[in-house]
Structure formats: structure tokens, C-alpha cells
Design a protein around this motif. Structure first.
Motif: not given
Ligand code: PLP
Length: 396
Positions: A100-108, A132-140, A150-153, A179-182
């Protein structure tokens, strides 16, 4: 079972019949097509097949009848339009993200991930210019503020490994779509019997078929499921050209595994629930996490998005690493390993195995102490399993 009949049957029936391609011999069991390639009646037919102008198999790196049966059966059970099998669960996770990603994209992604998934996100994607950014998955709120133009997924596991937290899949899917991401969900811990992320709004589901789908410790496998559009756009070419294909032999083993998946997972879930009841108030156990219990911290989310409890139980032994190892070494039936979802009951010490690569402070952030254990229920008699765990607690 033709695609048009899929919805006529209940999920358990689809696990036994969907996708079967019978040869002219009318065999009962699925055929193992152990072939790399295919031959054609004419050069014209061969050319048309290669151009995709007529259906059919071309080369086992792209597709194979036994692998196609496994893909069809999984798609029918999961309610997905399309599926592609891979050599392992990690091949499925990597392809679903990389495709899904290309150089310059971002993933959370949620921070609580299986170690190798976390490595792909934190170490591999950045090598190709994907941040990429890692988050606490419980915290919306953390998911919302991590998303960029530029977040793709977005990527998560639920229940998480190893602390069995429950992330709200529908809510994270909504954040992704706004956000237009998957959203890609690793559904290994939930199993396809108890949770259907696509129905909750996810765009893609991945499995390590190595776990409950085989369920008998025999082979590795993975699978990516989603809409036809998702698979065509993001997955198909990457798999076809780079070749992390599932072996037909493994597909055959996994097809036979699917036939009994619902029987095994129901039994494993009942045993895990019995273990949670036996250990929750035990004086040598300080904390117990089981998604089927009303005292689970995310019990209401679990009730909304899961149809059953879990085949896994996480618990902490009273004492330090030495006390925890004494408990592990005293087990006679439950085997010490790093795997899960097997017919045999298994137990894992995440701090020294699946999550040993993390720094101590990262493990602490995830609640992975030196006394945390992850128990995976097998299909043995539940009383034997409970008795083994209780007897080993005497050694603490
Ligand atoms: C949650 C999760 N995702 C992915 C994987 C990777 O699967 P595999 O070992 O089949 O590559 C595993 C386990 O290994 C897992 O536990």
C-alpha cells in the motif's frame, strides 16, 4: 461449493466445503496438486492465459489449485471478496503493508504488536522512506492525532499480543476512513471464528495460518483477505512478482485444518475460560487477563466486536523472573514454547521470547513484566490442563 452458494450455508459448513475443486475422479478429500506449472492444449491458449484473457492457472508462484481452494475457503468463511495466501503470517503482514505504501508515505500502528510486526513497521518501512507512528491502541485520541495527510494505512492486532487488550476496530476504521487511509487488522489472536474485522469496517485482514488455522503444529502459512479492489490494487502484483507464495502442500494441510477449526477453537476457548476461573483468585497469581470475563478492562468493546472469548489467557505470577521460571519448569503437560493456537496447550514467557528484542522500558510500557505469561489452550481434557497449572503453582 460455487461462489453463489456461499451465503446459503452457515460459516461452519463453509469451513468444510467452500472452494473445493474436484477433479474428474470425484475424490472426497481435497486434492493436493503438487505441481509448479501447467500445460496448454495450444500456443493460442497459453498466450491467452498469460494475457489474463481466459481463466486458469499459469505458474505456482502466481496460483495453484490447492492454494486457490484454501484462499476460496478462507474468503467464504471470512466474508471477503478475495484472498491471497502466503508462505507465513509475516509474509502476509509485510505484503499487506508494503503493497500500500510508497516512499514519503506514513503508517500508524498500535504499539502492542507481535515483535516481528513491530520490526516491519519500525525498522523495515523506514528503510524505504515510509515513516511510522506507534500509538496506544486503546486511546482513540492518539490514533486521531497521529494521522497525517500522507498516512496511507493503520495497523492493529486485537486482542493484542501478549496482554490481550481489546482495541475498538470499528472506531479505528472510522478514523482511518475519515483520513482517506485504510485499516489492516491482524486477526490471529481472535481467530476468524470469533471476530470478523471486515464486517467491523476494516479494509484488510491478515492471519498467521500457522496458528489456529493449522492448529496442529505442522506448517507455516499466511493469508491476506479484503475486497477484490484491495487485493487487486495492493497485493496481487507484489505477491506475483516477489514470490512469498504458499506451498501447495501447506495449503492442503491448512484446508484440512479449516475443516475442524470451529471444533478446536470452541474447545480451546472453553478450556481457556476454565483456566481463567481456576487462576483468577489464586494466591500465587497477581493479575489475570481474559477477554471473555466481565472484569476485562475492555469488556464492553469485546462484547461488541467478538462473538466468543479467547483461546488465550495472560497472567502474572506472584514473584520475580526466577519464581516464574520455577512455575514454567514444574509444568508437566503444558509445554513451554513461543507458539499459540495448537492442539497442545502451550505457555510462553513473552519477556524472554516474543518480546525480548524490545528495550526494558518498551516492555514496561506494554505491561510485559518478567512475571507475565501467555497461556494458549489446547484441545486436551480441560481438567488435566487446569490440574497441571495448579500443581505447577505449588512450585512458586
Ligand atoms: C499476532 C501475530 N501476527 C503474526 C505472526 C507471524 O506469523 P508467522 O509465524 O506465521 O510468520 C504471529 C506469530 O508468529 C503472531 O502471533
Amino acid at each position: 461449493m460455487p461462489a453463489s452458494h456461499r451465503s446459503r450455508y452457515r460459516p461452519e459448513t463453509r469451513l468444510v466445503h467452500a472452494g473445493q475443486l474436484r477433479s474428474e475422479f470425484g475424490e472426497t478429500s481435497e486434492t493436493l496438486f503438487l505441481t509448479q506449472g501447467f500445460v496448454y492444449d495450444s500456443a493460442e491458449e497459453c498466450a491467452a492465459r498469460f494475457k489474463g484473457e481466459e481463466p486458469g492457472f499459469v505458474y505456482a508462484r502466481f496460483s495453484n489449485p490447492t492454494v486457490a481452494m484454501f484462499e476460496q475457503r478462507m474468503a467464504a468463511f471470512e466474508g471477503a471478496e478475495a484472498a491471497r495466501a502466503t508462505a507465513s503470517g509475516m509474509a502476509a503482514v509485510t505484503a499487506a503493508l508494503m503493497g500500500q505504501v510508497r516512499a514519503g508515505d506514513h503508517v500508524v500502528a498500535a504499539r502492542a504488536l507481535f515483535g516481528s510486526c513491530r520490526w516491519v513497521i519500525e525498522e523495515l518501512l523506514p528503510r524505504f522512506g515510509v515513516s511510522s507512528t506507534l500509538v496506544d491502541g486503546l486511546d482513540l485520541e492518539q490514533w486521531r492525532s497521529a494521522v497525517r495527510p500522507n498516512t496511507k494505512t493503520l495497523f492493529l492486532e486485537s486482542p493484542t499480543n501478549p496482554t490481550l487488550e481489546i482495541i475498538d476496530i470499528a472506531a479505528v476504521a472510522q478514523i482511518a476512513h475519515e483520513a482517506g487511509a485504510t485499516l489492516v487488522v491482524d486477526n490471529v489472536f481472535a481467530t476468524p471464528l470469533w471476530q470478523s474485522p471486515l464486517a467491523l469496517g476494516a479494509d484488510c485482514v491478515v492471519y498467521s495460518a500457522t496458528k489456529h488455522i493449522d492448529g496442529q503444529g505442522r506448517c507455516l502459512g499466511g493469508i491476506i483477505l479484503g475486497s477484490q479492489e484491495f487485493i487487486d490494487k495492493h497485493v496481487h502484483m507484489l505477491l506475483r512478482q516477489t514470490g512469498p507464495s504458499m506451498s501447495p502442500f501447506n495449503a492442503w494441510v491448512l484446508l484440512k485444518g479449516l475443516e475442524t477449526l470451529h471444533l478446536r477453537v470452541r474447545r480451546q476457548t472453553d478450556t481457556a475460560a476454565a483456566v481463567s476461573v481456576a487462576l483468577v483468585e489464586h494466591p500465587k497469581v497477581t493479575r489475570l487477563i481474559y477477554p471473555g470475563r466481565p472484569d476485562h478492562p475492555q469488556a464492553s468493546v469485546a462484547g461488541r466486536q467478538m462473538r466468543g472469548g479467547s483461546t488465550l489467557v495472560a497472567f502474572e505470577i506472584r514473584g520475580d523472573r526466577a519464581a516464574t521460571f520455577r512455575f514454567l519448569n514444574a509444568l508437566e503437560l503444558v509445554a513451554i514454547t513461543n507458539n499459540l493456537g495448537d492442539a497442545k496447550s502451550l505457555i510462553t514467557h513473552p519477556a524472554t521470547t516474543t518480546h525480548q528484542r524490545l528495550k526494558p522500558e518498551e516492555r514496561a510500557e506494554l505491561g510485559i513484566s518478567d512475571s507475565l505469561l501467555r497461556f494458549s489452550a489446547g484441545v486436551e481434557h480441560p481438567d488435566d490442563v487446569v490440574e497441571d497449572l495448579l500443581a505447577a503453582l505449588e512450585a512458586v
